[in-house]
Each structure stands twice: as C-alpha cells, then as structure tokens.
Design a protein around this motif. Structure first.
Motif, mmCIF file in Angstrom:
data_model
loop_
_atom_site.group_PDB
_atom_site.id
_atom_site.type_symbol
_atom_site.label_atom_id
_atom_site.label_comp_id
_atom_site.label_asym_id
_atom_site.label_seq_id
_atom_site.Cartn_x
_atom_site.Cartn_y
_atom_site.Cartn_z
ATOM 1 N N ASP A 118 0.850 -1.187 0.000
ATOM 2 C CA ASP A 118 0.000 0.000 0.000
ATOM 3 C C ASP A 118 0.882 1.232 0.000
ATOM 4 O OD1 ASP A 118 -3.043 -0.310 0.265
ATOM 5 O OD2 ASP A 118 -2.280 -1.893 1.567
ATOM 6 N N PRO A 119 0.328 2.355 -0.385
ATOM 7 C CA PRO A 119 1.131 3.578 -0.329
ATOM 8 C C PRO A 119 1.525 3.901 1.111
ATOM 9 C CG PRO A 119 -1.176 4.099 -0.759
ATOM 10 C CD PRO A 119 -1.038 2.608 -0.805
ATOM 11 N N MET A 120 2.671 4.519 1.251
ATOM 12 C CA MET A 120 3.143 4.909 2.572
ATOM 13 C C MET A 120 2.544 6.274 2.913
ATOM 14 S SD MET A 120 6.932 4.583 4.173
ATOM 15 C CE MET A 120 7.781 5.746 3.148
ATOM 16 N N PRO A 121 2.097 6.466 4.143
ATOM 17 C CA PRO A 121 1.613 7.787 4.530
ATOM 18 C C PRO A 121 2.718 8.823 4.341
ATOM 19 C CG PRO A 121 1.536 6.247 6.391
ATOM 20 C CD PRO A 121 2.108 5.521 5.250
ATOM 21 N N GLU A 122 2.331 10.012 3.964
ATOM 22 C CA GLU A 122 3.308 11.077 3.716
ATOM 23 C C GLU A 122 3.766 11.763 4.989
ATOM 24 O OE1 GLU A 122 1.866 13.728 0.719
ATOM 25 O OE2 GLU A 122 1.438 12.092 -0.671
ATOM 26 N N SER A 123 3.025 11.562 6.075
ATOM 27 C CA SER A 123 3.350 12.233 7.330
ATOM 28 C C SER A 123 2.759 11.446 8.491
ATOM 29 C CB SER A 123 2.770 13.649 7.342
ATOM 30 O OG SER A 123 1.348 13.580 7.335
ATOM 31 N N ALA A 124 3.213 11.784 9.695
ATOM 32 C CA ALA A 124 2.652 11.166 10.888
ATOM 33 C C ALA A 124 1.169 11.509 11.007
ATOM 34 C CB ALA A 124 3.406 11.618 12.129
ATOM 35 N N HIS A 125 0.813 12.726 10.632
ATOM 36 C CA HIS A 125 -0.588 13.141 10.675
ATOM 37 C C HIS A 125 -1.448 12.247 9.788
ATOM 38 C CE1 HIS A 125 -4.087 15.747 10.928
ATOM 39 N NE2 HIS A 125 -4.130 15.748 9.608
ATOM 40 N N GLN A 126 -0.971 11.992 8.571
ATOM 41 C CA GLN A 126 -1.733 11.138 7.662
ATOM 42 C C GLN A 126 -1.801 9.706 8.198
ATOM 43 O OE1 GLN A 126 -0.221 10.338 3.624
ATOM 44 N NE2 GLN A 126 -2.283 10.846 2.910
ATOM 45 N N ALA A 127 -0.711 9.220 8.768
ATOM 46 C CA ALA A 127 -0.712 7.874 9.347
ATOM 47 C C ALA A 127 -1.744 7.786 10.468
ATOM 48 C CB ALA A 127 0.677 7.522 9.873
ATOM 49 N N GLU A 161 10.830 7.263 9.544
ATOM 50 C CA GLU A 161 10.749 6.499 8.296
ATOM 51 C C GLU A 161 10.288 5.075 8.590
ATOM 52 O OE1 GLU A 161 14.484 6.690 6.214
ATOM 53 O OE2 GLU A 161 14.512 8.881 6.306
ATOM 54 N N GLY A 162 10.880 4.473 9.611
ATOM 55 C CA GLY A 162 10.481 3.128 10.000
ATOM 56 C C GLY A 162 9.042 3.073 10.468
ATOM 57 N N TYR A 163 8.626 4.100 11.202
ATOM 58 C CA TYR A 163 7.250 4.153 11.677
ATOM 59 C C TYR A 163 6.271 4.248 10.510
ATOM 60 C CZ TYR A 163 2.850 5.996 13.343
ATOM 61 O OH TYR A 163 1.517 6.186 13.552
ATOM 62 N N LEU A 164 6.564 5.106 9.545
ATOM 63 C CA LEU A 164 5.663 5.266 8.403
ATOM 64 C C LEU A 164 5.568 3.976 7.595
ATOM 65 C CD1 LEU A 164 6.510 8.898 7.232
ATOM 66 C CD2 LEU A 164 4.551 8.136 8.608
ATOM 67 N N GLN A 165 6.670 3.256 7.470
ATOM 68 C CA GLN A 165 6.635 1.963 6.780
ATOM 69 C C GLN A 165 5.800 0.959 7.560
ATOM 70 O OE1 GLN A 165 10.810 1.099 6.385
ATOM 71 N NE2 GLN A 165 10.987 2.255 4.475
ATOM 72 N N ALA A 166 5.975 0.923 8.868
ATOM 73 C CA ALA A 166 5.197 0.013 9.704
ATOM 74 C C ALA A 166 3.714 0.375 9.672
ATOM 75 C CB ALA A 166 5.717 0.030 11.138
ATOM 76 N N ALA A 167 3.401 1.663 9.680
ATOM 77 C CA ALA A 167 2.001 2.105 9.605
ATOM 78 C C ALA A 167 1.384 1.706 8.269
ATOM 79 C CB ALA A 167 1.909 3.614 9.812
#
Length: 75
Positions: A7-16, A55-61
């Motif tokens: 799936d696409p990766m969120p662009e920001s923590a806010h989006q995640a 970066e790792g968090y956004l990938q995990a999200a």
C-alpha cells in the motif's frame, strides 16, 4: 497470516494517524479484533537523519494499514 499487497506509505505522521483512526473505526464497527497499530516513535532527534525512526514508523504504519484493508475486504 494476512498477505496484503503493498500500500502507499503515509506522507506524514498526521496522515498515518488519520488512516489508523479510520481503519480502527472500521474494525470496531465490524467487531473485528486485530493487533494494535505500531506506536509512534519517541526518540527522534529532529536532525533529519538517514534512516530516521519516523521512516520506520511510516513503513510500519503502511504495512499495518495494508493488512487491515485486506482483512476488511475479505470480511
């Protein structure tokens, strides 16, 4: 184990946070239990490091969201 397509990766923590909240609400609405989403990092130094914890968090999200989307499609 659920095998979700990338799936696409969120662009920001806010989006995640938005994606996780929306998908969590859909799981709750359907009464589906699933593991908790990844926790946001608390150790970022703010210097924009290569391999930042964010970066790792956004990938995990993205991975968590992809698995939930697949589960919702199946159910």
């Amino acid at each position: 184990m659920i095998d979700a397509a990338p799936d696409p990766m969120p662009e920001s923590a806010h989006q995640a946070r938005q994606w996780i909240a929306e998908l969590g609400a859909q799981l709750a609405q359907r009464d589906i239990l699933f593991r908790d989403p990844p926790e946001e990092p608390t150790t970022c130094c703010g210097r924009g490091c290569n391999g930042c914890v964010w970066e790792g968090y956004l990938q995990a999200a993205a991975y968590w969201c992809g698995q939930v989307r697949e589960l919702l499609r199946q159910g």
